[in-house]
Motif scaffolding. Structure first.
Motif, PDB file in Angstrom:
ATOM      1  N   PHE A 286       0.805  -1.217   0.096  1.00  0.00           N
ATOM      2  CA  PHE A 286       0.027  -0.075  -0.106  1.00  0.00           C
ATOM      3  C   PHE A 286       0.925   1.245   0.032  1.00  0.00           C
ATOM      4  O   PHE A 286       0.689   2.179  -0.672  1.00  0.00           O
ATOM      5  N   LEU A 287       2.000   1.348   1.001  1.00  0.00           N
ATOM      6  CA  LEU A 287       2.875   2.257   0.987  1.00  0.00           C
ATOM      7  C   LEU A 287       3.486   2.827  -0.357  1.00  0.00           C
ATOM      8  O   LEU A 287       3.861   3.794  -1.012  1.00  0.00           O
ATOM      9  N   LEU A 288       4.076   1.591  -1.087  1.00  0.00           N
ATOM     10  CA  LEU A 288       4.675   1.513  -2.261  1.00  0.00           C
ATOM     11  C   LEU A 288       3.860   2.267  -3.343  1.00  0.00           C
ATOM     12  O   LEU A 288       4.496   3.306  -4.093  1.00  0.00           O
ATOM     13  N   SER A 289       2.595   1.973  -3.385  1.00  0.00           N
ATOM     14  CA  SER A 289       1.610   2.592  -4.441  1.00  0.00           C
ATOM     15  C   SER A 289       1.397   4.221  -4.001  1.00  0.00           C
ATOM     16  O   SER A 289       1.329   5.013  -4.666  1.00  0.00           O
ATOM     17  N   ALA A 327       7.882   2.942   4.302  1.00  0.00           N
ATOM     18  CA  ALA A 327       8.089   1.944   3.423  1.00  0.00           C
ATOM     19  C   ALA A 327       9.373   1.276   3.628  1.00  0.00           C
ATOM     20  O   ALA A 327       9.594   0.118   3.396  1.00  0.00           O
ATOM     21  N   LEU A 328      10.612   2.081   3.508  1.00  0.00           N
ATOM     22  CA  LEU A 328      11.660   1.504   3.468  1.00  0.00           C
ATOM     23  C   LEU A 328      12.206   1.026   4.935  1.00  0.00           C
ATOM     24  O   LEU A 328      13.023   0.037   4.893  1.00  0.00           O
ATOM     25  N   GLU A 329      11.532   1.334   5.849  1.00  0.00           N
ATOM     26  CA  GLU A 329      11.808   0.646   7.082  1.00  0.00           C
ATOM     27  C   GLU A 329      11.442  -0.768   7.146  1.00  0.00           C
ATOM     28  O   GLU A 329      11.797  -1.753   7.365  1.00  0.00           O
ATOM     29  N   ILE A 330      10.169  -0.901   6.499  1.00  0.00           N
ATOM     30  CA  ILE A 330       9.151  -2.174   6.328  1.00  0.00           C
ATOM     31  C   ILE A 330      10.283  -3.120   5.329  1.00  0.00           C
ATOM     32  O   ILE A 330      10.704  -4.386   5.470  1.00  0.00           O
ATOM     33  N   ALA A 331      10.882  -2.584   4.363  1.00  0.00           N
ATOM     34  CA  ALA A 331      11.525  -3.073   3.348  1.00  0.00           C
ATOM     35  C   ALA A 331      12.970  -3.830   3.973  1.00  0.00           C
ATOM     36  O   ALA A 331      13.297  -4.932   3.595  1.00  0.00           O
ATOM     37  N   ARG A 345      15.535  -2.567  -2.747  1.00  0.00           N
ATOM     38  CA  ARG A 345      15.938  -2.488  -4.078  1.00  0.00           C
ATOM     39  C   ARG A 345      14.629  -1.978  -4.852  1.00  0.00           C
ATOM     40  O   ARG A 345      14.482  -1.061  -5.729  1.00  0.00           O
ATOM     41  N   ARG A 346      13.681  -2.872  -4.803  1.00  0.00           N
ATOM     42  CA  ARG A 346      12.402  -3.081  -5.573  1.00  0.00           C
ATOM     43  C   ARG A 346      11.779  -1.331  -5.056  1.00  0.00           C
ATOM     44  O   ARG A 346      11.228  -0.859  -5.853  1.00  0.00           O
ATOM     45  N   THR A 347      11.707  -0.927  -3.781  1.00  0.00           N
ATOM     46  CA  THR A 347      10.946   0.156  -3.361  1.00  0.00           C
ATOM     47  C   THR A 347      11.967   1.409  -4.048  1.00  0.00           C
ATOM     48  O   THR A 347      11.195   2.278  -4.523  1.00  0.00           O
ATOM     49  N   GLU A 348      13.030   1.296  -4.004  1.00  0.00           N
ATOM     50  CA  GLU A 348      13.646   2.533  -4.536  1.00  0.00           C
ATOM     51  C   GLU A 348      13.795   2.562  -6.042  1.00  0.00           C
ATOM     52  O   GLU A 348      13.530   3.510  -6.602  1.00  0.00           O
TER      53      GLU A 348
END
Length: 661
Positions: A286-289, A327-331, A345-348
């Protein structure tokens, strides 16, 4: 006295009929404890599975692992107590455990791999097909982002389907998700278009696949298909199951198509997903979108205020920064568990890329001339008494019924204005398969009726157009059309009791759009008009009863608007007052819904002690009204409140009572 197998299974069946949530899980726990202590042993496998299922779908996945291991142990020790359905449920639940546990970074990778290995071994010993095993291994490889992900995918799709494969609605969506991420856009689109032609359905589909397909159409530049898919997808999100990923993708879609107001409104509407979700993986998705959306919005609307309850941000720019950090913390937590850097990496990469933008119009109504005066005509025939249905939601049923039920009273006018009548008939035919198109046709019919002086029929047709537009997410168009429809009905001599459903539909839409104050003003005006209606005795007893019923519905709507405005004390008091009115009128369902609102509002304000009695009244009201579905939903809330108050014994009694019907 020990129950028979039939009696125990029947009790478990009633638990499974309850909606997922804390009440169902509590009832499942109680049934398992009773069967474990008193028997019959033949029902224990079923009881364990029901508890696993309740936890998995009731947002308590991590609790499911204990009863799942107990189910495996019971199978190893007493396979004779498993019938064919119990056996299938055991092996089916392996997919839940592997698939869901990998969505929690606190679950060690070794535990997931042991479960996967055990799954494969047990499937082989039992002679089961291996499609579910290869799918689960693909999911694990994809979650970790390992180099063998593509190979694992090909192995899965090459494995023949069997009794433990994903359902025919879920599997295409899972496949398309990978294909889109892998850049195989055309392949994914073809797959989903082929599957969606058959209207597949399950707990999460077609909502999930439609949310992905709308974004794929953006990439191909097909605005018309993107808009239609977006609308269709939204109709499949309110299904009682948390859909964080699809909800986030719809927000991203709105931002990428230039629908700024709708994107911001939808973020606020679904802000709970920013801080909580069924799993950390769902929250990350959700956060990614949303992060993609806020990045686009912040470029020109960074200082725009956003009303968020639990997020320490007050502007779009502030929200964007907070979302990215979260989001980066969860990742990072997933990467630490998985031993890779794939999720970070996917998030960034997603946020560093330039998303495809495509202007897409989501309007289904043309401009509504809200400021034009409405000429008052001679009073038209009175609407037949008792013909229109009234429901608590003030939804489309109210308006559709009024449109249909007034047709006979205005038969002569329909003949004289056959073009308008033909448009209404055409809109009715379109409404199921093409609601957006139907909304436009109703609007044209309203204009024709108005030109012919049939202001009452114009008002009803425009109200129907507005309701369909709202359902198709053209909130702006609907918010403009509803007040115009009310003005037409008023000018056309339609009695307040028959205008009320239109006012209520408008009012509840304002709450959704974040403009509940406008809805409250409209409801207060309708209540004042109703109070100044014909003197007692000037209308029939039937008309008096209808007017009284509509007054209660307006008061109920008023309480809901106050709740939307955050005026918890006024809202709960108003809800309790109208609940008493419903009860005096013998409307047990209406009373229960109002008490439910009062309890929920008090709980939201932190008044748990005050919430419990209202929720108990709602529970009792739904029992008397024989509305088991609503009773179970209230039961979930009441059990949660009682647990937070430390009254666990009472919570268990409530859950047991709800499961008994």
């Amino acid at each position: 006295m020990t129950r028979t197998v039939h009696e125990a299974n029947e009790a478990l069946f009633h638990v499974r009929e309850m909606p997922y949530g804390v009440a169902r899980s509590t009832a499942a726990e109680a049934e398992l404890a009773r069967i474990t202590a008193d028997g019959p042993v033949e029902a224990r496998a079923y009881a364990l599975f029901v508890l696993v299922e309740s936890y998995v779908w009731g947002n308590e996945v991590t609790k499911a692992y204990l009863p799942f291991t107990q189910l495996l142990r019971w199978w190893d020790e007493h396979p004779e107590h498993f019938d064919e359905q119990d056996t299938h449920s055991l092996f089916w639940s392996f997919k839940w455990m592997v698939g869901n546990l990998m969505d929690f970074p606190a679950v060690p990778a070794a535990q997931i791999e042991r479960t996967l290995d055990d799954m494969e071994r047990r499937y082989a010993v039992a002679g089961n097909g291996m499609n579910a095993v290869t799918m689960s291994r693909f999911q694990w490889a994809r979650a970790r982002g390992t180099q063998d992900t593509a190979t694992a995918y090909e192995a899965w799709v090459a494995t023949p389907r069997d009794d433990f494969s994903q359902c025919e609605a879920c599997e295409p969506g899972d496949r398309a998700a990978y294909l889109f991420d892998a850049g195989r856009l055309d392949e994914g689109i073809r797959l989903l278009e082929q599957v969606l032609a058959g209207s597949p359905e399950c707990a999460t589909e077609p909502g999930d696949m439609l949310s992905r397909l709308q974004l794929a159409y953006l990439e191909t530049g097909d605005a018309d298909k993107a808009a239609a898919t977006h609308r269709r997808g939204l109709r499949h999100l309110d299904n009682g199951v948390s859909m964080e990923g699809p909800q986030g993708r719809h927000i991203e879609f709105l931002a990428r198509t230039g629908n700024v107001e709708r994107a911001v409104t939808r973020i606020v509407e679904h802000q709970d997903h920013l801080v909580s979700a069924d799993s950390p993986r769902d929250r990350w998705a959700f956060l990614l979108s949303v992060g993609t959306a806020t990045s686009l919005l912040a470029a020109e609307h960074g200082e725009r205020p956003v009303a968020l309850r639990e997020v320490p941000a007050s502007t779009v720019a502030g929200l964007d920064a907070w979302v990215r950090a979260q989001a980066l913390e969860i990742a990072a937590a997933f990467d630490a568990r998985n031993g890779t850097d794939a999720t970070t990496r996917r998030t960034e990469e997603v946020w560093a890329s330039t998303p495809t933008l495509l202007p897409v119009s989501l309007s289904v109504l043309g401009a509504t001339e809200t400021d034009l005066p409405v000429a008052v005509t001679s009073p038209r025939p009175t609407v037949p008494a008792g013909t229109a249905r009234s429901v608590a939601t003030g939804g489309p049923a109210d308006i559709s019924a009024l449109v249909a039920d007034t047709a006979s009273a205005f038969e002569t006018d329909a003949v004289q204005a056959d073009d308008a009548a033909a448009l209404v008939a055409h809109a009715e035919a379109l409404s199921t398969d093409d609601p957006a198109g139907a909304a436009g046709v109703y609007q044209r019919a309203a204009a024709r009726f108005e030109a012919d002086g049939a202001l009452d029929q114009a008002g009803f047709a425009l109200a129907e157009a507005a309701q369909l537009a709202a359902a198709e997410q053209d909130v702006e168009g609907a918010l403009a059309a509803f007040p115009r429809a009310v003005a037409l009905l008023r000018a056309g001599g339609v009695a307040p009791a028959y205008r009320s459903p239109v006012v209520r539909a408008y009012a509840r839409l304002t709450a959704q759009a974040g403009t509940a104050g406008a809805g409250l003003a409209a409801v207060d005006k309708a209540l004042a008009e109703a109070a100044s209606g014909p003197a007692e005795g000037a209308v029939s007893a039937t008309e008096e009863e209808r007017a009284a019923r509509e007054r209660r519905e307006l008061l109920d709507t008023r309480a809901r608007l106050l709740a939307a405005l955050g005026e918890h004390e006024r809202a709960s008091s108003a809800a309790e007052a109208v609940a008493e009115e419903y009860a005096r009128a013998g409307d047990l369902g209406g009373a229960a819904h109002a008490f439910w609102l009062a309890g929920t509002t008090r709980a939201d304000a932190g008044d748990l002690e005050g919430a419990a009695p209202s929720l108990e009244s709602a529970l009792d009201g739904f029992r008397l009204a024989h509305d088991q579905a609503s009773r179970a939903l209230v039961g979930n809330e009441l059990v949660g409140v009682l647990r937070r108050l430390g009254r666990d014994d009472e919570a268990g009694q409530v859950a047991e009572a709800v499961s008994r019907r």
